[in-house]
Each structure stands twice: as C-alpha cells, then as structure tokens.
Design a protein around this motif. Structure first.
Motif, PDB file in Angstrom:
ATOM      1  N   SER A   1       0.848  -1.202   0.000  1.00  0.00           N
ATOM      2  CA  SER A   1       0.000   0.000   0.000  1.00  0.00           C
ATOM      3  C   SER A   1       0.886   1.256   0.000  1.00  0.00           C
ATOM      4  O   SER A   1       0.675   2.170   0.806  1.00  0.00           O
ATOM      5  CB  SER A   1      -0.962   0.023   1.185  1.00  0.00           C
ATOM      6  OG  SER A   1      -1.863  -1.057   1.110  1.00  0.00           O
ATOM      7  N   PRO A   2       1.879   1.327  -0.899  1.00  0.00           N
ATOM      8  CA  PRO A   2       2.824   2.452  -0.853  1.00  0.00           C
ATOM      9  C   PRO A   2       2.180   3.791  -1.195  1.00  0.00           C
ATOM     10  O   PRO A   2       2.726   4.839  -0.857  1.00  0.00           O
ATOM     11  CB  PRO A   2       3.871   2.071  -1.915  1.00  0.00           C
ATOM     12  CG  PRO A   2       3.127   1.204  -2.881  1.00  0.00           C
ATOM     13  CD  PRO A   2       2.170   0.414  -2.023  1.00  0.00           C
ATOM     14  N   LEU A   3       1.018   3.741  -1.845  1.00  0.00           N
ATOM     15  CA  LEU A   3       0.335   4.992  -2.197  1.00  0.00           C
ATOM     16  C   LEU A   3      -0.790   5.308  -1.214  1.00  0.00           C
ATOM     17  O   LEU A   3      -1.592   6.207  -1.450  1.00  0.00           O
ATOM     18  CB  LEU A   3      -0.246   4.893  -3.626  1.00  0.00           C
ATOM     19  CG  LEU A   3       0.786   4.687  -4.731  1.00  0.00           C
ATOM     20  CD1 LEU A   3       0.105   4.385  -6.068  1.00  0.00           C
ATOM     21  CD2 LEU A   3       1.673   5.934  -4.870  1.00  0.00           C
ATOM     22  N   GLY A   4      -0.852   4.551  -0.131  1.00  0.00           N
ATOM     23  CA  GLY A   4      -1.894   4.806   0.862  1.00  0.00           C
ATOM     24  C   GLY A   4      -3.005   3.775   0.821  1.00  0.00           C
ATOM     25  O   GLY A   4      -3.940   3.833   1.625  1.00  0.00           O
ATOM     26  N   GLY A   5      -2.936   2.829  -0.120  1.00  0.00           N
ATOM     27  CA  GLY A   5      -3.922   1.745  -0.153  1.00  0.00           C
ATOM     28  C   GLY A   5      -5.199   2.149  -0.863  1.00  0.00           C
ATOM     29  O   GLY A   5      -5.423   3.320  -1.186  1.00  0.00           O
TER      30      GLY A   5
ATOM     31  N   ALA B   1       1.605  10.639  -7.293  1.00  0.00           N
ATOM     32  CA  ALA B   1       1.933   9.215  -7.087  1.00  0.00           C
ATOM     33  C   ALA B   1       3.418   8.974  -7.352  1.00  0.00           C
ATOM     34  O   ALA B   1       4.079   8.208  -6.628  1.00  0.00           O
ATOM     35  CB  ALA B   1       1.079   8.336  -8.001  1.00  0.00           C
TER      36      ALA B   1
ATOM     37  N   LYS C   1      -0.168  -1.181  -6.236  1.00  0.00           N
ATOM     38  CA  LYS C   1      -1.189  -1.969  -6.933  1.00  0.00           C
ATOM     39  C   LYS C   1      -1.869  -1.069  -7.952  1.00  0.00           C
ATOM     40  O   LYS C   1      -2.280   0.048  -7.626  1.00  0.00           O
ATOM     41  CB  LYS C   1      -2.221  -2.488  -5.931  1.00  0.00           C
ATOM     42  CG  LYS C   1      -3.375  -3.255  -6.573  1.00  0.00           C
ATOM     43  CD  LYS C   1      -4.592  -2.382  -6.837  1.00  0.00           C
ATOM     44  CE  LYS C   1      -5.621  -3.045  -7.728  1.00  0.00           C
ATOM     45  NZ  LYS C   1      -6.758  -2.124  -8.049  1.00  0.00           N
ATOM     46  N   SER C   2      -1.970  -1.534  -9.180  1.00  0.00           N
ATOM     47  CA  SER C   2      -2.874  -0.882 -10.124  1.00  0.00           C
ATOM     48  C   SER C   2      -3.351  -1.902 -11.135  1.00  0.00           C
ATOM     49  O   SER C   2      -2.603  -2.786 -11.534  1.00  0.00           O
ATOM     50  CB  SER C   2      -2.209   0.295 -10.840  1.00  0.00           C
ATOM     51  OG  SER C   2      -3.188   0.910 -11.663  1.00  0.00           O
ATOM     52  N   SER C   3      -4.615  -1.768 -11.505  1.00  0.00           N
ATOM     53  CA  SER C   3      -5.160  -2.607 -12.576  1.00  0.00           C
ATOM     54  C   SER C   3      -5.179  -1.822 -13.870  1.00  0.00           C
ATOM     55  O   SER C   3      -5.660  -2.311 -14.882  1.00  0.00           O
ATOM     56  CB  SER C   3      -6.597  -3.017 -12.248  1.00  0.00           C
ATOM     57  OG  SER C   3      -6.760  -3.263 -10.894  1.00  0.00           O
TER      58      SER C   3
ATOM     59  N   ARG D   1      -1.716   3.884 -15.249  1.00  0.00           N
ATOM     60  CA  ARG D   1      -1.118   4.132 -13.926  1.00  0.00           C
ATOM     61  C   ARG D   1       0.106   3.248 -13.692  1.00  0.00           C
ATOM     62  O   ARG D   1       1.074   3.675 -13.066  1.00  0.00           O
ATOM     63  CB  ARG D   1      -2.151   3.886 -12.829  1.00  0.00           C
ATOM     64  CG  ARG D   1      -3.144   5.007 -12.745  1.00  0.00           C
ATOM     65  CD  ARG D   1      -4.207   4.667 -11.755  1.00  0.00           C
ATOM     66  NE  ARG D   1      -5.033   5.813 -11.427  1.00  0.00           N
ATOM     67  CZ  ARG D   1      -6.100   5.746 -10.645  1.00  0.00           C
ATOM     68  NH1 ARG D   1      -6.450   4.596 -10.105  1.00  0.00           N
ATOM     69  NH2 ARG D   1      -6.800   6.814 -10.393  1.00  0.00           N
TER      70      ARG D   1
ATOM     71  N   GLU E   1       2.792   5.074 -15.319  1.00  0.00           N
ATOM     72  CA  GLU E   1       3.115   6.257 -14.517  1.00  0.00           C
ATOM     73  C   GLU E   1       3.977   5.862 -13.317  1.00  0.00           C
ATOM     74  O   GLU E   1       4.958   6.535 -12.999  1.00  0.00           O
ATOM     75  CB  GLU E   1       1.794   6.876 -14.046  1.00  0.00           C
ATOM     76  CG  GLU E   1       1.935   8.093 -13.180  1.00  0.00           C
ATOM     77  CD  GLU E   1       0.562   8.567 -12.681  1.00  0.00           C
ATOM     78  OE1 GLU E   1      -0.461   8.397 -13.395  1.00  0.00           O
ATOM     79  OE2 GLU E   1       0.528   9.113 -11.565  1.00  0.00           O
ATOM     80  N   ASN E   2       3.638   4.758 -12.702  1.00  0.00           N
ATOM     81  CA  ASN E   2       4.358   4.336 -11.496  1.00  0.00           C
ATOM     82  C   ASN E   2       5.802   3.913 -11.791  1.00  0.00           C
ATOM     83  O   ASN E   2       6.662   3.972 -10.918  1.00  0.00           O
ATOM     84  CB  ASN E   2       3.578   3.240 -10.771  1.00  0.00           C
ATOM     85  CG  ASN E   2       2.238   3.758 -10.243  1.00  0.00           C
ATOM     86  OD1 ASN E   2       2.023   4.971 -10.181  1.00  0.00           O
ATOM     87  ND2 ASN E   2       1.336   2.862  -9.883  1.00  0.00           N
TER      88      ASN E   2
HETATM   89  P1  A2P Z   1      -6.212   1.414  -9.686  1.00  0.00           P
HETATM   90  O1  A2P Z   1      -5.987  -0.048  -9.535  1.00  0.00           O
HETATM   91  O2  A2P Z   1      -7.589   1.747 -10.187  1.00  0.00           O
HETATM   92  O3  A2P Z   1      -5.126   2.113 -10.474  1.00  0.00           O
HETATM   93  P2  A2P Z   1      -1.616   1.055  -3.067  1.00  0.00           P
HETATM   94  O4  A2P Z   1      -0.642   0.585  -4.081  1.00  0.00           O
HETATM   95  O5  A2P Z   1      -1.078   2.026  -2.073  1.00  0.00           O
HETATM   96  O6  A2P Z   1      -2.362  -0.090  -2.425  1.00  0.00           O
HETATM   97  O7  A2P Z   1      -2.712   1.923  -3.817  1.00  0.00           O
HETATM   98  C1  A2P Z   1      -3.543   1.351  -4.689  1.00  0.00           C
HETATM   99  C2  A2P Z   1      -4.636   2.315  -5.053  1.00  0.00           C
HETATM  100  O8  A2P Z   1      -4.103   3.453  -5.727  1.00  0.00           O
HETATM  101  C3  A2P Z   1      -5.533   1.604  -5.996  1.00  0.00           C
HETATM  102  O9  A2P Z   1      -6.845   2.025  -5.688  1.00  0.00           O
HETATM  103  C4  A2P Z   1      -5.086   2.069  -7.368  1.00  0.00           C
HETATM  104  O10 A2P Z   1      -6.198   2.096  -8.220  1.00  0.00           O
HETATM  105  C5  A2P Z   1      -4.544   3.462  -7.083  1.00  0.00           C
HETATM  106  N1  A2P Z   1      -3.385   3.856  -7.897  1.00  0.00           N
HETATM  107  C6  A2P Z   1      -2.359   3.102  -8.343  1.00  0.00           C
HETATM  108  N2  A2P Z   1      -1.483   3.836  -9.034  1.00  0.00           N
HETATM  109  C7  A2P Z   1      -1.963   5.109  -9.033  1.00  0.00           C
HETATM  110  C8  A2P Z   1      -1.498   6.329  -9.593  1.00  0.00           C
HETATM  111  N3  A2P Z   1      -0.380   6.403 -10.292  1.00  0.00           N
HETATM  112  N4  A2P Z   1      -2.267   7.435  -9.381  1.00  0.00           N
HETATM  113  C9  A2P Z   1      -3.412   7.380  -8.677  1.00  0.00           C
HETATM  114  N5  A2P Z   1      -3.885   6.251  -8.120  1.00  0.00           N
HETATM  115  C10 A2P Z   1      -3.168   5.129  -8.296  1.00  0.00           C
END
Ligand code: A2P
Length: 279
Positions: free
Chosen positions: A189-193, A218, A235-237, A241, A244-245
């Motif tokens: 959850s590096p982006l806050g989950g 992000a 995590k991203s689906s 993103r 971007e990450n």
């Molecule tokens: P999504 O899967 O729709 O991209 P974490 O990695 O902290 O658990 O955060 C995951 C959440 O942040 C997911 O809801 C994901 O949604 C979203 N997320 C992932 N990458 C980004 C990004 N670059 N900008 C905004 N939200 C992001």
C-alpha cells in the motif's frame, strides 16, 4: 521500456525495486494486469495465498511468453499455514496452483503473536529455502520484537520485511532495524492503499512537489520509497497508472524535498496499523 533497478537480498538473489501489488484483484483481472505490466517492463509480482489470485498471477506470466526465471514472484502464507510443518503443504499447494517449481520469495504473512507459532513456522521456512522451493524467505507485518525473536531463536535472517508503509505511516523503527540487519524493507500500500490513496495523493505538499518536478503526486510518493532504499509494490489494474508508477526511476527528490514530506507522518492515517488483523 523502463529498466527497473534491482536490490540485492541477503541470499544473493536480486529483487526488482518496483513490483506490482495484486490485492484485491481476482484471477481473471490479475492475469490481464500481469500481461500489461510485463509489457511495460515489470518483472516483479507480489501475491499471497490469502489474495486468492496466485493462479491468475501465474497464468498472466505464462501468457507473456517471457521465461518464468525472468520474473520475481512473491507469495505469502497466512495463519492457516503456521505451526508444525503446515508451511510445507501451504507452499506445495501454492506451487500447484501456480504450476511453478519455486517461488522467488516466500513470506510469513502475519506474525500472529498471540498464537506464538511464527518462530516454528520460520524454522519450516528455513527448510523450504534450503530445499530450493523458495529462493529467498522473509516476513510481513513483523514489528521489531518479532524480528528480534527470530534473530535470537533461528538461523536465517529474513531477506525482507514487507509492511504497510507510506509517507503518512513511515515506520522508522522497523526500517532502522531492517537496515541494521541487512533486511530489505518492502512497502505495501505504498500509495496509501485502496481507501487512502485518494486523500494521500491530494495532499498539498505532494501536489506542490509534483508541479515543481513536472511529475504526478503518485510518482513523488513512489520516489520517496525507492530513494530511501525501500522496494515499493504499488497496486494498479490500470496500465496507464502502471506506466506512470514506473516513471519513478527518471527523476530525483532533493534532501529538502524529502524533508518537506517528513511532516506527513502522524497524519490522519498514522493509526491505520495492519496489526489490527494480526491478532
Ligand atoms: P487502480 O488499480 O484503479 O489504479 P496502493 O498501491 O497504495 O495499495 O494503492 C492502490 C490504489 O491506488 C488503488 O486504488 C489504485 O487504483 C490506485 N493507484 C495506483 N497507481 C496510481 C497512480 N499512479 N495514481 C493514482 N492512483 C493510483
């Protein structure tokens, strides 16, 4: 395609510093996500038996056509596999679901200190590692006293401690212990989950740093992780993103930028401690 730097683990295995988090994707969604991520350059995928998507992760990897050994795959065994030799059957079942011969990294998902079985579970992990079924072994959600007990009662130092970690919950004690003992800290959850990313990424300090670096909030957060030596598992689906990450390796934060992020610690989510599930 972006090249992702690797960090050496204490077993000599190299771990890519950015991996794809896969919770809460199901098998079908995660298989597509893995294919998209691999196409962008991801080679590190983080799953767990408790996520129920190990088969989908492996299916995605097969679909890429890229050799298995080019990927770094982590799975985790939860409480049902603690104590006695239960981890042996747990890993065997995970490998059968994935149709893999080994995992790159096997983690104890939670210490579950009240059950008091994490040391014996770790001794079983040591045997699984020695037998080659897990190229590296580590722990997740461990606090310093749990790590200290492993150091006192076991032989192998965990290769990683994977914890919920972001600028609002920076966990200095666990990071300091890990750094002093050759343990790599992985941030989940590096982006806050799922529930916290929107509010973290809207923080005005992050918005301002993002504008100054011509990056997104992000990317600033993920840079904060990797620049301090952590392995980050966003995590991203969403392939946009995911891409971007990966941009996190194309710029640097100054020491002053990192200082600006320090006051985020202790913010609204600081009490969001994963121990609540760790009974
Ligand atoms: P999504 O899967 O729709 O991209 P974490 O990695 O902290 O658990 O955060 C995951 C959440 O942040 C997911 O809801 C994901 O949604 C979203 N997320 C992932 N990458 C980004 C990004 N670059 N900008 C905004 N939200 C992001």
């Amino acid at each position: 395609m972006t090249a992702i730097p690797v960090v050496p683990l204490n077993t000599g295995v190299a771990i890519p510093q950015l991996g794809l988090g896969t919770w809460p994707m199901d098998d079908a969604e995660v298989a597509d996500a893995v294919v998209a991520a691999a196409d962008l350059g991801y080679r590190h995928i983080d799953t767990a038996t408790a996520y129920g998507n190990e088969a989908g992760v492996a299916e995605g990897i097969r679909r890429t056509g890229i050799p298995r050994e080019e990927f770094f795959v982590t799975t985790k065994l939860d409480g049902s596999f603690q104590g006695g030799d239960r981890a042996v059957a747990g890993l065997q079942a995970a490998l059968e679901r994935m149709r893999f011969d080994y995992v790159d990294l096997l983690l104890i998902h939670w210490p579950l200190p009240k059950r008091d079985e994490y040391v014996s579970t770790w001794r079983t992990f040591e045997r699984l590692h020695a037998g080659g079924l897990a190229r590296a072994i580590g722990v997740s959600n461990f606090k310093v006293p749990h790590l200290e007990r492993l150091a006192a009662e076991a032989d192998v130092v965990p290769a990683v401690n994977q914890v919920e970690l972001d600028p609002r919950v920076p966990r200095p004690a666990q990071r300091e212990y890990a750094a002093a003992h050759g343990i790599v800290t992985e941030s989940y959850s590096p982006l806050g989950g799922a529930s916290g990313a929107a509010s973290l990424l809207a923080d005005p300090v992050l918005t301002e740093l993002a504008e100054r670096h011509s990056r997104t909030p992000a990317q600033i957060v993920l840079r904060w992780h990797v620049q301090q030596g952590m392995v980050a598992l966003p995590k991203s689906s969403n392939p946009k993103r995911m891409a971007e990450n990966l941009g996190v390796f194309e710029f640097e934060l100054s020491p002053a930028d990192l200082d600006r992020l320090a006051p985020l610690a202790g913010g609204p989510d600081a009490g969001n401690d994963s121990d609540r599930i760790g009974h």
